[in-house]
Design a protein around this motif. Structure first.
Motif, PDB file in Angstrom:
ATOM      1  N   MET A 100       0.834  -1.212   0.000  1.00 51.89           N
ATOM      2  CA  MET A 100       0.000   0.000   0.000  1.00 51.89           C
ATOM      3  C   MET A 100       0.872   1.268   0.000  1.00 51.89           C
ATOM      4  SD  MET A 100      -3.092   0.991  -0.134  1.00 51.89           S
ATOM      5  CE  MET A 100      -4.046   2.455   0.094  1.00 51.89           C
ATOM      6  N   PHE A 101       1.895   1.219   0.926  1.00 57.36           N
ATOM      7  CA  PHE A 101       2.767   2.397   1.008  1.00 57.36           C
ATOM      8  C   PHE A 101       3.440   2.674  -0.338  1.00 57.36           C
ATOM      9  CE2 PHE A 101       7.047   4.095   1.409  1.00 57.36           C
ATOM     10  CZ  PHE A 101       6.736   5.349   1.924  1.00 57.36           C
ATOM     11  N   SER A 102       3.957   1.600  -0.932  1.00 56.73           N
ATOM     12  CA  SER A 102       4.693   1.804  -2.187  1.00 56.73           C
ATOM     13  C   SER A 102       3.755   2.294  -3.298  1.00 56.73           C
ATOM     14  CB  SER A 102       5.423   0.544  -2.608  1.00 56.73           C
ATOM     15  OG  SER A 102       4.496  -0.433  -2.975  1.00 56.73           O
ATOM     16  N   LEU A 103       2.512   1.868  -3.204  1.00 60.47           N
ATOM     17  CA  LEU A 103       1.529   2.318  -4.198  1.00 60.47           C
ATOM     18  C   LEU A 103       1.281   3.820  -4.047  1.00 60.47           C
ATOM     19  CD1 LEU A 103      -0.072   0.587  -6.260  1.00 60.47           C
ATOM     20  CD2 LEU A 103      -2.052   0.918  -4.783  1.00 60.47           C
ATOM     21  N   LEU A 104       1.092   4.233  -2.765  1.00 56.98           N
ATOM     22  CA  LEU A 104       0.839   5.658  -2.500  1.00 56.98           C
ATOM     23  C   LEU A 104       2.068   6.496  -2.819  1.00 56.98           C
ATOM     24  CD1 LEU A 104      -1.162   5.518   0.844  1.00 56.98           C
ATOM     25  CD2 LEU A 104      -1.987   6.213  -1.410  1.00 56.98           C
ATOM     26  N   TYR A 105       3.246   5.926  -2.467  1.00 53.30           N
ATOM     27  CA  TYR A 105       4.492   6.646  -2.746  1.00 53.30           C
ATOM     28  C   TYR A 105       4.663   6.825  -4.260  1.00 53.30           C
ATOM     29  CZ  TYR A 105       9.417   7.812  -3.019  1.00 53.30           C
ATOM     30  OH  TYR A 105      10.602   8.431  -3.319  1.00 53.30           O
ATOM     31  N   GLY A 106       4.350   5.780  -4.975  1.00 59.60           N
ATOM     32  CA  GLY A 106       4.446   5.824  -6.440  1.00 59.60           C
ATOM     33  C   GLY A 106       3.522   6.888  -7.007  1.00 59.60           C
ATOM     34  N   LEU A 107       2.310   6.965  -6.453  1.00 59.74           N
ATOM     35  CA  LEU A 107       1.333   7.956  -6.917  1.00 59.74           C
ATOM     36  C   LEU A 107       1.806   9.376  -6.583  1.00 59.74           C
ATOM     37  CD1 LEU A 107      -1.524   8.304  -8.154  1.00 59.74           C
ATOM     38  CD2 LEU A 107      -2.404   8.368  -5.813  1.00 59.74           C
ATOM     39  N   TRP A 108       2.332   9.528  -5.364  1.00 61.81           N
ATOM     40  CA  TRP A 108       2.837  10.839  -4.932  1.00 61.81           C
ATOM     41  C   TRP A 108       3.978  11.286  -5.850  1.00 61.81           C
ATOM     42  CZ3 TRP A 108       7.731  12.284  -3.221  1.00 61.81           C
ATOM     43  CH2 TRP A 108       7.820  13.567  -2.682  1.00 61.81           C
ATOM     44  N   LYS A 109       4.869  10.323  -6.110  1.00 58.57           N
ATOM     45  CA  LYS A 109       6.018  10.631  -6.979  1.00 58.57           C
ATOM     46  C   LYS A 109       5.553  11.051  -8.371  1.00 58.57           C
ATOM     47  CE  LYS A 109      10.160   8.598  -7.829  1.00 58.57           C
ATOM     48  NZ  LYS A 109      10.968   7.422  -8.029  1.00 58.57           N
ATOM     49  N   LEU A 114       2.709  12.346  -9.190  1.00 60.66           N
ATOM     50  CA  LEU A 114       1.999  13.622  -9.220  1.00 60.66           C
ATOM     51  C   LEU A 114       2.900  14.825  -8.925  1.00 60.66           C
ATOM     52  CD1 LEU A 114      -1.313  12.633  -7.381  1.00 60.66           C
ATOM     53  CD2 LEU A 114      -1.022  13.124  -9.800  1.00 60.66           C
ATOM     54  N   PHE A 115       3.863  14.643  -7.994  1.00 60.71           N
ATOM     55  CA  PHE A 115       4.578  15.828  -7.524  1.00 60.71           C
ATOM     56  C   PHE A 115       6.057  15.917  -7.890  1.00 60.71           C
ATOM     57  CE2 PHE A 115       1.002  15.279  -4.563  1.00 60.71           C
ATOM     58  CZ  PHE A 115       0.320  16.450  -4.882  1.00 60.71           C
ATOM     59  N   SER A 116       6.681  14.808  -8.240  1.00 61.51           N
ATOM     60  CA  SER A 116       8.114  14.935  -8.533  1.00 61.51           C
ATOM     61  C   SER A 116       8.301  15.468  -9.958  1.00 61.51           C
ATOM     62  CB  SER A 116       8.829  13.596  -8.358  1.00 61.51           C
ATOM     63  OG  SER A 116       8.415  12.718  -9.355  1.00 61.51           O
ATOM     64  N   LYS A 117       9.320  16.292 -10.084  1.00 60.37           N
ATOM     65  CA  LYS A 117       9.566  16.902 -11.393  1.00 60.37           C
ATOM     66  C   LYS A 117      10.325  15.941 -12.292  1.00 60.37           C
ATOM     67  CE  LYS A 117       9.606  21.660  -9.913  1.00 60.37           C
ATOM     68  NZ  LYS A 117      10.203  22.251  -8.740  1.00 60.37           N
ATOM     69  N   ALA A 118       9.983  15.988 -13.563  1.00 59.57           N
ATOM     70  CA  ALA A 118      10.708  15.155 -14.525  1.00 59.57           C
ATOM     71  C   ALA A 118      12.144  15.672 -14.617  1.00 59.57           C
ATOM     72  CB  ALA A 118      10.026  15.249 -15.873  1.00 59.57           C
ATOM     73  N   GLU A 119      13.097  14.761 -14.825  1.00 59.93           N
ATOM     74  CA  GLU A 119      14.506  15.158 -14.923  1.00 59.93           C
ATOM     75  C   GLU A 119      15.026  14.804 -16.317  1.00 59.93           C
ATOM     76  OE1 GLU A 119      17.090  14.570 -11.383  1.00 59.93           O
ATOM     77  OE2 GLU A 119      18.247  13.331 -12.770  1.00 59.93           O
ATOM     78  N   PHE A 120      15.639  15.783 -16.950  1.00 53.01           N
ATOM     79  CA  PHE A 120      16.129  15.561 -18.312  1.00 53.01           C
ATOM     80  C   PHE A 120      17.623  15.891 -18.423  1.00 53.01           C
ATOM     81  CE2 PHE A 120      11.606  16.840 -18.923  1.00 53.01           C
ATOM     82  CZ  PHE A 120      11.141  15.638 -19.438  1.00 53.01           C
ATOM     83  N   HIS A 121      18.318  15.077 -19.205  1.00 51.06           N
ATOM     84  CA  HIS A 121      19.735  15.338 -19.480  1.00 51.06           C
ATOM     85  C   HIS A 121      19.868  15.948 -20.871  1.00 51.06           C
ATOM     86  CE1 HIS A 121      20.304  11.576 -16.812  1.00 51.06           C
ATOM     87  NE2 HIS A 121      20.205  12.660 -16.084  1.00 51.06           N
ATOM     88  N   VAL A 122      20.463  17.110 -20.933  1.00 50.05           N
ATOM     89  CA  VAL A 122      20.630  17.786 -22.231  1.00 50.05           C
ATOM     90  C   VAL A 122      22.123  17.932 -22.526  1.00 50.05           C
ATOM     91  CG1 VAL A 122      20.148  19.862 -23.571  1.00 50.05           C
ATOM     92  CG2 VAL A 122      18.496  19.084 -21.857  1.00 50.05           C
ATOM     93  N   LEU A 123      22.517  17.430 -23.670  1.00 46.72           N
ATOM     94  CA  LEU A 123      23.918  17.473 -24.071  1.00 46.72           C
ATOM     95  C   LEU A 123      24.155  18.710 -24.943  1.00 46.72           C
ATOM     96  CD1 LEU A 123      26.445  15.765 -23.890  1.00 46.72           C
ATOM     97  CD2 LEU A 123      25.537  14.304 -25.705  1.00 46.72           C
ATOM     98  N   ILE A 124      25.040  19.591 -24.484  1.00 47.14           N
ATOM     99  CA  ILE A 124      25.357  20.794 -25.270  1.00 47.14           C
ATOM    100  C   ILE A 124      26.573  20.487 -26.139  1.00 47.14           C
ATOM    101  CG2 ILE A 124      25.890  23.257 -25.222  1.00 47.14           C
ATOM    102  CD1 ILE A 124      24.747  23.446 -22.448  1.00 47.14           C
ATOM    103  N   LEU A 125      26.364  20.491 -27.445  1.00 45.67           N
ATOM    104  CA  LEU A 125      27.444  20.169 -28.377  1.00 45.67           C
ATOM    105  C   LEU A 125      27.641  21.305 -29.376  1.00 45.67           C
ATOM    106  CD1 LEU A 125      26.486  16.459 -29.186  1.00 45.67           C
ATOM    107  CD2 LEU A 125      28.196  17.250 -27.528  1.00 45.67           C
TER     108      LEU A 125
END
Ligand SMILES: Nc1nc2c(ncn2[C@@H]2O[C@H](COP(=O)(O)OP(=O)(O)OP(=O)(O)O)[C@@H](O)[C@H]2O)c(=O)[nH]1
Ligand SMILES: [Mg+2]
Length: 202
Positions: A1-10, A12-23
């Motif tokens: 249950m906890f992991s399900l709720l944690y997954g849902l929280w993540k 909804l609220f965690s920001k997406a993280e992107f790696h951008v290569l400057i070339l």
């Protein structure tokens, strides 16, 4: 249950993280741009242009923009250093390719280095943002002129945009980054990289 709720929280609220290569080839203005990005998008004042030296290793910049965490990897563009670029391809969500739009003598070099990047299997499906930099210089070529000069078949097949910017005064940078974040959020490659990370974590 906890992991399900944690997954849902993540989800909804965690920001997406992107790696951008400057070339881009040497002196295009990659590091100057990275420092400007820090100034534009964080409380941290980036280095002024007169404190920036040619890049030999790797510069990293982290910013938050448009509800996303962006991690920029800025590599050296000198000929002998370009072989290092491909070590970062696999984990990059997108490429930000910088061209010195005020230096026609080096357009050919910039174009052929970009062609090599676009041809690489490991970057398949990555959005490509091209910055026609140094627009503050009077006779710099515009984004349209650069786009026409590049005339890349691969670019039409890939999600791409050419934007005129100045890493010195900041012109055009936010428009480009806004497009890039949007492109990364919706790209198939992002989904693919996410699946790969999930597979490792599980
Ligand atoms: N006028 C003008 N000059 C710029 C701009 N961006 C960068 N420069 C100058 O271009 C030169 C090279 O800038 P860098 O940021 O070191 O270039 P780089 O692409 O990181 O070069 P490498 O690290 O060698 O690959 C410096 O003298 C910068 O001040 C710009 O928007 N306008
Ligand atoms: Mg540099």
């Amino acid at each position: 249950m906890f992991s399900l709720l944690y997954g849902l929280w993540k989800y909804l609220f965690s920001k997406a993280e992107f790696h951008v290569l400057i070339l881009g080839i040497d002196k295009a203005g990659k590091t100057t741009l990275l420092e400007k990005l820090k100034t534009l998008y964080s409380d941290f004042e980036g280095l002024p242009p007169d404190r920036i030296v040619p890049t030999v290793g790797l510069n990293i910049g982290r910013i938050e923009a448009y509800k996303s965490k962006l991690i920029f990897w800025d590599l050296g563009g000198q000929l002998g250093l370009r072989t290092i670029w491909e070590k970062y391809f696999e984990e990059a969500h997108a490429v930000l390719y910088v061209i010195d739009a005020a230096n026609q003598a080096r357009f050919e070099d910039a174009k052929s280095a970009l062609e090599k990047v676009l041809r690489h299997e490991e970057l398949k499906g990555a959005p490509i943002l091209i910055f026609a930099n140094k627009q503050d210089v009077e006779d710099a070529s515009s984004a349209e002129e650069i786009s026409r000069y590049l005339d890349l078949k691969e670019l039409n097949e890939q999600l791409s945009m050419v934007q005129g910017v100045s890493a010195h005064d900041g012109t055009g940078i936010k428009e480009g980054i806004m497009w890039l974040v949007d492109a990364m959020k919706t790209s198939k490659r992002t989904e693919l990289l996410r699946q790969r990370v999930d597979a490792v974590v599980r």
